[in-house]
Write a protein that holds these residues in place. Sequence first.
Motif, short mmCIF file in Angstrom:
data_model
loop_
_atom_site.label_atom_id
_atom_site.label_comp_id
_atom_site.label_asym_id
_atom_site.label_seq_id
_atom_site.Cartn_x
_atom_site.Cartn_y
_atom_site.Cartn_z
N LYS A 72 -46.32 -15.90 11.33
CA LYS A 72 -47.02 -14.72 11.45
C LYS A 72 -48.05 -14.51 10.47
O LYS A 72 -49.20 -13.99 10.87
CB LYS A 72 -45.75 -13.41 11.25
N VAL A 73 -47.86 -14.86 9.40
CA VAL A 73 -48.79 -14.79 8.41
C VAL A 73 -49.96 -15.49 8.77
O VAL A 73 -51.09 -15.20 8.73
CB VAL A 73 -48.61 -15.21 6.97
N ALA A 74 -49.95 -16.86 9.33
CA ALA A 74 -50.94 -17.85 9.81
C ALA A 74 -51.51 -17.07 10.89
O ALA A 74 -52.72 -17.19 11.21
CB ALA A 74 -50.23 -19.25 10.29
N GLU A 75 -50.86 -16.53 11.71
CA GLU A 75 -51.51 -15.90 13.13
C GLU A 75 -52.12 -14.63 12.82
O GLU A 75 -53.44 -14.37 13.29
CB GLU A 75 -50.46 -15.55 14.22
N GLU A 76 -51.69 -13.53 11.87
CA GLU A 76 -52.21 -12.42 11.73
C GLU A 76 -53.00 -12.49 10.44
O GLU A 76 -53.78 -11.32 10.28
CB GLU A 76 -50.99 -11.23 11.73
N GLY A 77 -53.17 -13.28 9.64
CA GLY A 77 -53.90 -13.34 8.26
C GLY A 77 -53.12 -12.76 7.16
O GLY A 77 -51.78 -12.27 7.19
N GLU A 78 -53.34 -12.85 6.09
CA GLU A 78 -52.73 -12.70 4.86
C GLU A 78 -52.56 -11.41 4.36
O GLU A 78 -51.64 -10.93 3.84
CB GLU A 78 -53.33 -13.46 3.42
N LEU A 79 -53.36 -10.36 5.25
CA LEU A 79 -53.12 -8.89 4.96
C LEU A 79 -51.53 -8.68 5.33
O LEU A 79 -51.17 -7.66 4.27
CB LEU A 79 -53.85 -8.15 6.07
N TRP A 80 -50.82 -9.26 6.03
CA TRP A 80 -49.28 -8.96 6.35
C TRP A 80 -48.69 -9.05 5.10
O TRP A 80 -47.58 -8.68 4.80
CB TRP A 80 -48.85 -9.37 7.30
N ALA A 81 -49.11 -10.26 4.19
CA ALA A 81 -48.21 -10.66 3.37
C ALA A 81 -48.72 -9.98 1.70
O ALA A 81 -48.06 -10.55 0.81
CB ALA A 81 -48.22 -12.18 3.09
N ARG A 82 -49.61 -9.21 1.85
CA ARG A 82 -50.43 -8.82 0.66
C ARG A 82 -49.37 -7.99 -0.35
O ARG A 82 -48.77 -7.13 0.44
CB ARG A 82 -51.58 -8.00 0.91
N GLU A 83 -49.28 -8.32 -1.28
CA GLU A 83 -48.50 -7.35 -2.34
C GLU A 83 -49.33 -6.43 -3.11
O GLU A 83 -50.21 -6.79 -4.02
CB GLU A 83 -47.87 -8.33 -3.40
N ILE A 84 -49.20 -5.02 -2.86
CA ILE A 84 -49.48 -4.09 -3.59
C ILE A 84 -48.71 -3.47 -4.53
O ILE A 84 -47.67 -3.21 -4.25
CB ILE A 84 -50.21 -3.01 -2.66
N ASN A 85 -49.07 -2.93 -5.87
CA ASN A 85 -48.36 -2.36 -6.76
C ASN A 85 -49.01 -1.13 -7.20
O ASN A 85 -50.15 -0.95 -7.29
CB ASN A 85 -48.65 -3.50 -8.29
N ILE A 86 -48.28 -0.35 -7.62
CA ILE A 86 -48.58 1.05 -8.20
C ILE A 86 -47.87 1.22 -9.63
O ILE A 86 -46.65 1.07 -9.57
CB ILE A 86 -48.32 2.35 -7.49
N ASP A 87 -48.52 1.34 -10.75
CA ASP A 87 -48.03 1.56 -11.88
C ASP A 87 -48.64 2.95 -12.53
O ASP A 87 -49.59 3.30 -12.14
CB ASP A 87 -48.81 0.45 -12.97
N ALA A 88 -47.68 3.63 -13.06
CA ALA A 88 -48.09 5.05 -13.57
C ALA A 88 -47.34 5.08 -15.06
O ALA A 88 -46.33 4.57 -15.22
CB ALA A 88 -47.31 6.11 -12.95
N GLY A 89 -48.38 5.63 -15.89
CA GLY A 89 -47.75 5.87 -17.26
C GLY A 89 -48.36 6.90 -17.81
O GLY A 89 -49.64 7.67 -17.45
N TRP A 90 -48.07 7.60 -19.13
CA TRP A 90 -48.49 8.52 -19.89
C TRP A 90 -49.31 7.96 -21.18
O TRP A 90 -48.67 7.31 -22.05
CB TRP A 90 -47.45 9.54 -20.11
N TYR A 91 -50.41 8.57 -21.30
CA TYR A 91 -51.17 7.86 -22.62
C TYR A 91 -51.87 9.14 -23.26
O TYR A 91 -52.73 9.36 -23.03
CB TYR A 91 -52.43 7.13 -21.85
N ASN A 92 -50.77 9.36 -24.01
CA ASN A 92 -51.15 10.62 -24.84
C ASN A 92 -51.85 12.03 -24.52
O ASN A 92 -50.85 13.05 -24.82
CB ASN A 92 -52.31 10.18 -26.07
N HIS A 93 -52.49 11.81 -23.55
CA HIS A 93 -53.02 13.34 -23.01
C HIS A 93 -53.09 13.27 -21.59
O HIS A 93 -53.74 14.25 -21.07
CB HIS A 93 -54.26 13.59 -23.85
#
Length: 121
Positions: A72-93
């Motif tokens: 499927k990755v070979a047929e559709e391209g790497e978009l299907w297998a892409r890994e997206i990360n979301i990071d959240a934090g508090w930085y003083n203010h």
Amino acid sequence: MKPIFRLPLNSPLATAVSEEEELLPLRVPAGWNVIYNTLHARRLPDGRVETYDSEDLYWARTVAPPCLTAQKVAEEGELWAREINIDAGWYNHFYRVVVLDPDWDHQRASYIVVLSIPSGS
């Protein structure tokens, strides 16, 4: 720790929090895997809710669809297998939320949210 913000009394999120410090209830959409979540809060005697600070509050990553195969990755391209990360934090203010595609060397978006904290808090 010093509280970073307080929720209004009748907030739907505030009603889901107890007097004991605990993780905030989150709705995580299908297709996401929570790597870590340290969003803790507690209900105050007056009914308000306070949360505490950390630079490492939340990290989630996309999960590959269960039907994903090498073919499927070979047929559709790497978009299907892409890994997206979301990071959240508090930085003083401010809170900072970063979208990584796929890692810290490839930041696709960064959002900063500044909260007004009442004096005396």
